[in-house]
Write a protein that holds these residues in place. Structure first.
Motif, mmCIF file in Angstrom:
data_model
loop_
_atom_site.group_PDB
_atom_site.id
_atom_site.type_symbol
_atom_site.label_atom_id
_atom_site.label_comp_id
_atom_site.label_asym_id
_atom_site.label_seq_id
_atom_site.Cartn_x
_atom_site.Cartn_y
_atom_site.Cartn_z
ATOM 1 N N LEU A 40 0.829 -1.201 0.000
ATOM 2 C CA LEU A 40 0.000 0.000 0.000
ATOM 3 C C LEU A 40 0.867 1.257 0.000
ATOM 4 N N ARG A 41 1.910 1.256 0.797
ATOM 5 C CA ARG A 41 2.818 2.412 0.813
ATOM 6 C C ARG A 41 3.409 2.644 -0.578
ATOM 7 N N LYS A 42 3.830 1.563 -1.208
ATOM 8 C CA LYS A 42 4.432 1.665 -2.538
ATOM 9 C C LYS A 42 3.440 2.226 -3.554
ATOM 10 N N MET A 43 2.203 1.745 -3.502
ATOM 11 C CA MET A 43 1.193 2.175 -4.472
ATOM 12 C C MET A 43 0.755 3.633 -4.248
ATOM 13 N N ILE A 44 0.701 4.059 -3.010
ATOM 14 C CA ILE A 44 0.348 5.456 -2.736
ATOM 15 C C ILE A 44 1.380 6.383 -3.347
ATOM 16 N N LEU A 45 2.647 6.066 -3.144
ATOM 17 C CA LEU A 45 3.713 6.940 -3.636
ATOM 18 C C LEU A 45 3.874 6.869 -5.149
ATOM 19 N N SER A 46 3.825 5.663 -5.708
ATOM 20 C CA SER A 46 4.134 5.505 -7.129
ATOM 21 C C SER A 46 2.939 5.697 -8.055
ATOM 22 N N VAL A 47 1.717 5.557 -7.514
ATOM 23 C CA VAL A 47 0.535 5.652 -8.361
ATOM 24 C C VAL A 47 -0.411 6.766 -7.903
ATOM 25 N N LEU A 48 -0.912 6.671 -6.665
ATOM 26 C CA LEU A 48 -1.923 7.623 -6.197
ATOM 27 C C LEU A 48 -1.404 9.059 -6.206
ATOM 28 N N ARG A 83 1.406 10.077 -7.783
ATOM 29 C CA ARG A 83 2.422 10.172 -8.832
ATOM 30 C C ARG A 83 2.479 11.559 -9.476
ATOM 31 N N ASP A 84 1.324 12.193 -9.643
ATOM 32 C CA ASP A 84 1.288 13.495 -10.309
ATOM 33 C C ASP A 84 1.463 14.664 -9.351
ATOM 34 N N ASN A 85 1.712 14.376 -8.086
ATOM 35 C CA ASN A 85 1.987 15.429 -7.103
ATOM 36 C C ASN A 85 3.494 15.580 -6.932
ATOM 37 N N ASP A 86 3.952 16.794 -6.859
ATOM 38 C CA ASP A 86 5.371 17.067 -6.665
ATOM 39 C C ASP A 86 5.690 16.926 -5.182
ATOM 40 N N THR A 87 5.870 15.671 -4.747
ATOM 41 C CA THR A 87 6.047 15.427 -3.319
ATOM 42 C C THR A 87 7.083 14.334 -3.077
ATOM 43 N N LEU A 88 7.197 13.885 -1.839
ATOM 44 C CA LEU A 88 8.193 12.875 -1.468
ATOM 45 C C LEU A 88 7.889 11.544 -2.151
ATOM 46 N N THR A 89 8.948 10.802 -2.482
ATOM 47 C CA THR A 89 8.781 9.506 -3.145
ATOM 48 C C THR A 89 9.491 8.371 -2.415
ATOM 49 N N ASN A 90 10.226 8.700 -1.371
ATOM 50 C CA ASN A 90 10.940 7.688 -0.592
ATOM 51 C C ASN A 90 9.928 6.861 0.208
ATOM 52 N N ARG A 91 9.974 5.531 0.071
ATOM 53 C CA ARG A 91 9.014 4.678 0.785
ATOM 54 C C ARG A 91 9.121 4.824 2.300
ATOM 55 N N ASN A 92 10.242 5.352 2.786
ATOM 56 C CA ASN A 92 10.405 5.574 4.227
ATOM 57 C C ASN A 92 9.802 6.907 4.677
ATOM 58 N N SER A 93 9.155 7.600 3.748
ATOM 59 C CA SER A 93 8.537 8.881 4.089
ATOM 60 C C SER A 93 7.024 8.772 4.228
ATOM 61 N N ILE A 94 6.503 7.536 4.254
ATOM 62 C CA ILE A 94 5.055 7.361 4.357
ATOM 63 C C ILE A 94 4.699 6.398 5.480
ATOM 64 N N PHE A 95 3.641 6.738 6.196
ATOM 65 C CA PHE A 95 3.143 5.957 7.325
ATOM 66 C C PHE A 95 1.686 5.608 7.059
ATOM 67 N N ILE A 96 1.318 4.353 7.292
ATOM 68 C CA ILE A 96 -0.074 3.922 7.127
ATOM 69 C C ILE A 96 -0.701 3.745 8.503
ATOM 70 N N GLY A 97 -1.864 4.330 8.683
ATOM 71 C CA GLY A 97 -2.512 4.275 9.994
ATOM 72 C C GLY A 97 -3.952 3.825 9.925
ATOM 73 N N ASN A 98 -4.501 3.520 11.087
ATOM 74 C CA ASN A 98 -5.891 3.100 11.242
ATOM 75 C C ASN A 98 -6.773 4.344 11.216
ATOM 76 N N TYR A 103 -6.655 22.322 -3.820
ATOM 77 C CA TYR A 103 -5.468 22.669 -3.044
ATOM 78 C C TYR A 103 -4.874 21.439 -2.356
ATOM 79 N N THR A 104 -3.565 21.406 -2.271
ATOM 80 C CA THR A 104 -2.850 20.447 -1.430
ATOM 81 C C THR A 104 -1.475 21.029 -1.122
ATOM 82 N N CYS A 105 -0.963 20.727 0.054
ATOM 83 C CA CYS A 105 0.364 21.226 0.418
ATOM 84 C C CYS A 105 1.418 20.131 0.325
ATOM 85 N N LEU A 106 1.125 19.042 -0.387
ATOM 86 C CA LEU A 106 2.077 17.929 -0.508
ATOM 87 C C LEU A 106 3.430 18.374 -1.048
ATOM 88 N N SER A 107 3.444 19.349 -1.943
ATOM 89 C CA SER A 107 4.715 19.801 -2.523
ATOM 90 C C SER A 107 5.613 20.482 -1.495
#
Length: 361
Positions: free
Chosen positions: A67-75, A77-92, A197-201
């Motif tokens: 899920l972490r991989k798919m969020i960064l590489s697909v979901l 993908r068109d946002n100018d944001t972090l791409t390192n898999r260690n930069s994402i946390f999945i929570g409940n 709007y998003t502040c991901l960048s």
């Protein structure tokens, strides 16, 4: 033994988060909880059903790697944001993510900055962790006041789009807050898929920013509780150290992966919500004595010039088995929040509103 003597002292005056009214009778029209008006699309429901197999007896992936991989590489993908898999946390859900952030950063007595009005869980969590709460009142137009740019503390939480008024904050404002604030800035973007709007960048520009997002709203997975956060890898590392081992379940991960795979169909469905948001805004603005605030979310915020009429509408709608959200708090008494429903739901609401309006407006 008196159990009350063993409970943590700060819990004696603690007020838990109160969920919104949920009637048992299914004949009610619920426009009070900011849930998506539409169920998950059939493809996602099929993937969830197919996920109920032999694996449900096993523990889920504790890192939600796929899920972490798919969020960064697909979901994203068109946002100018972090791409390192260690930069994402999945929570409940986003709520657990906020709880984990508090576990990592907040010592008792440290200052937590929240804005008013905003999502009430922020204040609840700060109280739970025995923080000193600094509440900054938003301007009358719900913009962030100048005093916020010089305040000190350990954590600042911004909801964008903000609940209850529905507007997003621009990136320049958020960037200035990150640069001026000496602690961690959390931007809760739970409703961002309904906004432009998003502040991901900004995550590439500052290292004290955490952006949280959710599959609950735009992807209709509120009951499966899946959210994610993006931040500097050093922050994510600490969050992973304190989270519970299996914090997200197998079906939730499957559902989120399916949402990403079928995201374009979901976005197409959500266009109906945006169209209805525009229609509801235009229809309600035709009434004298009320005004609808511009919204970037799946709800609208309506202001009554005459405060006494607000409660009349609320109670009359309730008599007609229609629930909307009212905030019995200072500065908000003359506002109601209406979740955008389906076209049929909104027609029912507008008809009821017209009947009541003929009496009071």
């Amino acid at each position: 033994m008196d159990i009350n003597d063993l409970i943590r002292s700060n819990l004696r005056n603690y007020s838990p988060y109160e969920t919104e009214e949920k009637p048992i009778d299914e004949n009610w029209l619920k426009l009070n909880t900011t849930e998506n008006a539409y169920p998950p699309i059939p493809e996602i429901l099929d993937d969830i059903k197919n996920g109920i197999d032999n694996k449900v007896r096993l523990y889920p992936d504790p890192t939600a790697f796929e899920l972490r991989k798919m969020i960064l590489s697909v979901l994203l993908r068109d946002n100018d944001t972090l791409t390192n898999r260690n930069s994402i946390f999945i929570g409940n859900g986003s709520d657990e993510i906020l709880d984990v952030i508090f576990k990592v950063f907040v010592e008792p007595g440290e200052q937590v900055i929240i804005f008013y009005p905003s999502y009430s869980l922020y204040k609840v969590l700060a109280s739970l962790y025995n923080a000193k709460i600094i509440e900054i009142k938003l301007n009358d137009d719900f913009t962030i006041p100048k005093t916020a740019f010089s305040v000190k503390g350990k954590i600042m939480i911004i909801n964008s789009p903000n609940d209850p008024n529905g507007k997003s904050y621009d990136n320049q404002t958020i960037l200035e807050l990150c640069k001026n604030f000496p602690g961690i800035v959390i931007v809760d973007e739970s409703y961002a898929d309904f906004s432009t709007y998003t502040c991901l960048s900004l995550l590439k520009k500052v290292n004290n920013l955490i952006v949280t997002r959710s599959f609950s709203k735009s992807f209709s997975l509120a009951s499966l509780r899946i959210g994610y956060a993006l931040a500097d890898p050093n922050i994510i590392k600490e969050m992973n150290r304190v989270k519970l081992p299996y914090n997200t379940n197998h079906l939730g991960q499957i559902a989120a992966l399916s949402c990403i795979k079928n995201r374009n169909k979901v976005y197409e469905q959500n266009k109906k919500i945006l169209e209805e948001r525009k229609r509801l805004t235009e229809e309600l603005n035709k009434y004298s004595g009320i005004s609808v605030l511009p919204s970037d979310s799946n709800f609208i915020f309506v202001r009554f010039e005459d405060e006494s009429k607000t409660l009349k509408f609320i109670w009359d709608l309730k008599e007609m088995k229609i629930l909307i959200r009212h905030f019995s708090k200072p500065g908000l008494y003359n506002y109601i929040r209406i979740t955008i429903g389906t076209k049929e739901d909104n027609n029912k609401f507008l008809q009821a509103f017209e009947e009541i309006g003929n009496k009071y407006l």
